[in-house]
Design a protein around this motif. Structure first.
Motif, PDB file in Angstrom:
ATOM      1  N   LEU A 112      32.191  32.838  31.045  1.00  0.00           N
ATOM      2  CA  LEU A 112      33.569  32.434  30.755  1.00  0.00           C
ATOM      3  C   LEU A 112      34.023  33.392  29.558  1.00  0.00           C
ATOM      4  N   PRO A 113      33.216  33.381  28.490  1.00  0.00           N
ATOM      5  CA  PRO A 113      33.616  34.297  27.212  1.00  0.00           C
ATOM      6  C   PRO A 113      33.636  35.777  27.564  1.00  0.00           C
ATOM      7  N   VAL A 114      33.076  36.350  28.485  1.00  0.00           N
ATOM      8  CA  VAL A 114      33.002  37.513  28.889  1.00  0.00           C
ATOM      9  C   VAL A 114      34.386  38.047  29.571  1.00  0.00           C
ATOM     10  N   ALA A 115      34.704  36.820  30.428  1.00  0.00           N
ATOM     11  CA  ALA A 115      35.719  37.119  31.441  1.00  0.00           C
ATOM     12  C   ALA A 115      37.081  36.761  30.618  1.00  0.00           C
ATOM     13  N   GLU A 116      36.981  35.872  29.364  1.00  0.00           N
ATOM     14  CA  GLU A 116      38.032  35.826  28.341  1.00  0.00           C
ATOM     15  C   GLU A 116      38.215  37.133  27.798  1.00  0.00           C
ATOM     16  N   TYR A 117      37.315  37.651  27.046  1.00  0.00           N
ATOM     17  CA  TYR A 117      37.460  38.750  26.512  1.00  0.00           C
ATOM     18  C   TYR A 117      37.908  39.884  27.381  1.00  0.00           C
ATOM     19  N   THR A 118      37.511  40.162  28.664  1.00  0.00           N
ATOM     20  CA  THR A 118      38.076  40.930  29.569  1.00  0.00           C
ATOM     21  C   THR A 118      39.574  40.889  29.693  1.00  0.00           C
ATOM     22  N   LEU A 119      39.908  39.808  29.845  1.00  0.00           N
ATOM     23  CA  LEU A 119      41.258  39.518  30.401  1.00  0.00           C
ATOM     24  C   LEU A 119      42.170  39.709  28.922  1.00  0.00           C
ATOM     25  N   ALA A 120      41.513  39.408  27.709  1.00  0.00           N
ATOM     26  CA  ALA A 120      42.410  39.773  26.540  1.00  0.00           C
ATOM     27  C   ALA A 120      42.666  41.382  26.437  1.00  0.00           C
ATOM     28  N   MET A 121      41.552  41.966  26.727  1.00  0.00           N
ATOM     29  CA  MET A 121      41.631  43.519  26.572  1.00  0.00           C
ATOM     30  C   MET A 121      42.301  44.069  27.653  1.00  0.00           C
ATOM     31  N   ILE A 122      42.540  43.359  28.890  1.00  0.00           N
ATOM     32  CA  ILE A 122      43.379  44.058  29.903  1.00  0.00           C
ATOM     33  C   ILE A 122      44.956  43.893  29.604  1.00  0.00           C
ATOM     34  N   LEU A 123      45.234  42.805  28.882  1.00  0.00           N
ATOM     35  CA  LEU A 123      46.642  42.510  28.491  1.00  0.00           C
ATOM     36  C   LEU A 123      46.991  43.307  27.329  1.00  0.00           C
ATOM     37  N   LEU A 124      45.978  43.514  26.353  1.00  0.00           N
ATOM     38  CA  LEU A 124      46.439  44.326  25.063  1.00  0.00           C
ATOM     39  C   LEU A 124      46.455  45.659  25.697  1.00  0.00           C
ATOM     40  N   ALA A 125      45.606  46.168  26.776  1.00  0.00           N
ATOM     41  CA  ALA A 125      45.628  47.813  26.984  1.00  0.00           C
ATOM     42  C   ALA A 125      46.947  47.871  27.853  1.00  0.00           C
ATOM     43  N   GLY A 126      47.154  46.837  28.489  1.00  0.00           N
ATOM     44  CA  GLY A 126      48.508  47.091  29.349  1.00  0.00           C
ATOM     45  C   GLY A 126      49.870  47.469  28.310  1.00  0.00           C
ATOM     46  N   LYS A 127      49.611  46.561  27.200  1.00  0.00           N
ATOM     47  CA  LYS A 127      50.700  47.086  26.201  1.00  0.00           C
ATOM     48  C   LYS A 127      50.288  48.228  25.247  1.00  0.00           C
ATOM     49  N   ASP A 128      49.279  48.951  25.480  1.00  0.00           N
ATOM     50  CA  ASP A 128      48.757  50.249  24.682  1.00  0.00           C
ATOM     51  C   ASP A 128      48.747  49.683  23.406  1.00  0.00           C
ATOM     52  N   ILE A 171      38.865  37.345  38.090  1.00  0.00           N
ATOM     53  CA  ILE A 171      39.640  36.893  39.339  1.00  0.00           C
ATOM     54  C   ILE A 171      40.493  35.764  39.045  1.00  0.00           C
ATOM     55  N   GLU A 172      39.743  34.697  38.649  1.00  0.00           N
ATOM     56  CA  GLU A 172      40.422  33.317  38.306  1.00  0.00           C
ATOM     57  C   GLU A 172      41.473  33.561  37.224  1.00  0.00           C
ATOM     58  N   LEU A 173      40.883  34.095  36.473  1.00  0.00           N
ATOM     59  CA  LEU A 173      41.813  34.227  34.991  1.00  0.00           C
ATOM     60  C   LEU A 173      42.906  35.079  35.258  1.00  0.00           C
ATOM     61  N   LEU A 174      42.754  35.883  36.024  1.00  0.00           N
ATOM     62  CA  LEU A 174      43.976  37.020  36.313  1.00  0.00           C
ATOM     63  C   LEU A 174      45.188  36.255  37.243  1.00  0.00           C
ATOM     64  N   ARG A 175      44.942  35.313  37.758  1.00  0.00           N
ATOM     65  CA  ARG A 175      45.885  34.678  38.812  1.00  0.00           C
ATOM     66  C   ARG A 175      47.205  34.257  38.160  1.00  0.00           C
ATOM     67  N   PRO A 176      47.262  33.685  37.002  1.00  0.00           N
ATOM     68  CA  PRO A 176      48.647  33.240  36.479  1.00  0.00           C
ATOM     69  C   PRO A 176      49.240  34.502  36.029  1.00  0.00           C
ATOM     70  N   HIS A 177      48.809  35.717  35.729  1.00  0.00           N
ATOM     71  CA  HIS A 177      49.676  37.040  35.470  1.00  0.00           C
ATOM     72  C   HIS A 177      49.974  37.624  36.721  1.00  0.00           C
ATOM     73  N   ASP A 178      51.132  38.494  36.240  1.00  0.00           N
ATOM     74  CA  ASP A 178      51.749  39.473  37.215  1.00  0.00           C
ATOM     75  C   ASP A 178      51.100  40.696  37.386  1.00  0.00           C
ATOM     76  N   LEU A 179      49.632  40.494  37.436  1.00  0.00           N
ATOM     77  CA  LEU A 179      48.882  41.905  37.664  1.00  0.00           C
ATOM     78  C   LEU A 179      48.348  42.079  39.206  1.00  0.00           C
ATOM     79  N   ALA A 180      48.032  43.209  39.515  1.00  0.00           N
ATOM     80  CA  ALA A 180      47.683  43.301  40.748  1.00  0.00           C
ATOM     81  C   ALA A 180      46.307  43.690  40.917  1.00  0.00           C
TER      82      ALA A 180
END
Length: 335
Positions: A112-128, A171-180
């Motif tokens: 869970l914390p690894v997936a949470e970290y990854t989600l955070a980094m995905i969203l931050l990276a998307g904003k550069d 994959i579960e954590l990404l579902r609420p977000h408008d990501l593909a």
């Protein structure tokens, strides 16, 4: 087994009160008979040999010594190993499985914390966010109110390499977000990918079609340098690589060469070697964001690992099956 089986801690002693804070330790002791002051870090210690002679359950964690034939011979009543961490590869041996000893792991809780970290980094990276943080730091000013082109997370394509526990939790954590999201994993078929809710792609296709690639595959001989110069060249210009799996999955020389061109960016919580040498270019490259293996359970998160073990101990004492039993056959392709 007795109603309250004899148990023994086997891990680095300083971790016991962190993984099992007072309320969890009290709950554990209602299921097993265990002395929190006696923690095995060397099974050759005479006190440990005496404790092993009556041990039915080992509560293991980071720093657990290898459970080889000599240790198992000294623990003739051992029936279960409950691991308050992720991978059991570092201390289990074939003899453990040959003797039919149950093994459980808190790997699912650590995912869970690894997936949470990854989600955070995905969203931050998307904003550069990292590049703009550095730009603001350098300029000390930034025009506010305008729309910055080329960034954002609406429809951002995320390629997940490996349907591991962490990959699936992501994959579960990404579902609420408008990501593909899409997935590459040689052990997953189209039907399973459909159940996970993501398209399954060959690795090359995933790399060439993703804005962000995140690694969640295990380290095996087959996955060493899974991403080398050829694979990194497939990633689109401006894309981001995130690695929270194992450093050896990426050829770091090839990655550094790509980063130096400015074509890609990378978020690395694991490296090869680990830790990095002090003169590694990754410390200074502006498009490399390196953290010191923080994604896994840290701080108050390690108590979640302890909770998993306590719940397994309760099931064991009640005569129920373990929820997080480890299958030896799965170890070869597990983290």
């Amino acid at each position: 087994m007795t109603e309250r089986p004899h148990a023994q801690f086997a891990m680095t002693a300083q971790y016991v009160p962190l993984v099992f804070p007072p309320e969890l330790l009290a709950r554990l002791r209602r299921s097993v008979e265990i002395d929190p002051a006696l923690v095995a870090h060397d099974f050759t210690d005479p006190r440990m040999r005496a404790a092993l002679a009556r041990t039915e359950v080992l509560i293991t964690g980071w720093g657990c010594p290898r459970l080889d034939a000599a240790v198992l011979d000294a623990a003739p009543h051992l029936r279960a190993v409950l691991h308050a961490a992720g991978s059991v590869k570092g201390f289990t041996t074939p003899e453990l499985w040959q003797r039919g000893i149950l093994v459980s792991s808190a790997a699912a809780a650590n995912a869970l914390p690894v997936a949470e970290y990854t989600l955070a980094m995905i969203l931050l990276a998307g904003k550069d966010a990292f590049a703009f943080r550095d730009l603001l730091r350098a300029r000390r000013t930034f025009p506010c109110g305008g729309i910055v082109p080329g960034i954002g997370n609406y429809g951002r394509r995320v390629g997940i390499v490996g349907a591991s526990r962490i990959g699936r939790r992501l994959i579960e954590l990404l579902r609420p977000h408008d990501l593909a999201a899409s997935l590459a994993d040689p052990y997953v078929d189209q039907a399973e990918a459909a159940r996970l809710g993501v398209p399954l792609l060959p690795l090359d296709d995933l790399l060439s079609s993703s804005d962000i690639v995140t690694l969640h595959a295990p380290q095996t001989p087959e996955t060493r340098h899974l991403l080398g110069a050829r694979e990194l060249a497939l990633m689109p210009t401006g894309s981001v690589l995130i690695n929270t799996a194992r450093g050896a999955l990426v050829d770091h020389d090839a990655l550094i060469a790509e980063l130096r061109t400015g074509r890609l960016s990378a978020v690395l919580d694991v490296t090869d070697p680990e830790p990095l040498p002090a003169d590694s270019p990754l410390f200074d490259l502006p498009n490399a964001f390196v953290t010191p293996h923080l994604a896994g359970s840290q701080g108050n998160e390690v108590a979640r690992l302890g909770l998993t073990v306590v719940e397994e101990a309760e099931r064991l004492s009640a005569g129920d099956g373990l929820l997080y039993a480890v299958d030896q056959a799965d170890l070869e392709r597990a983290a």
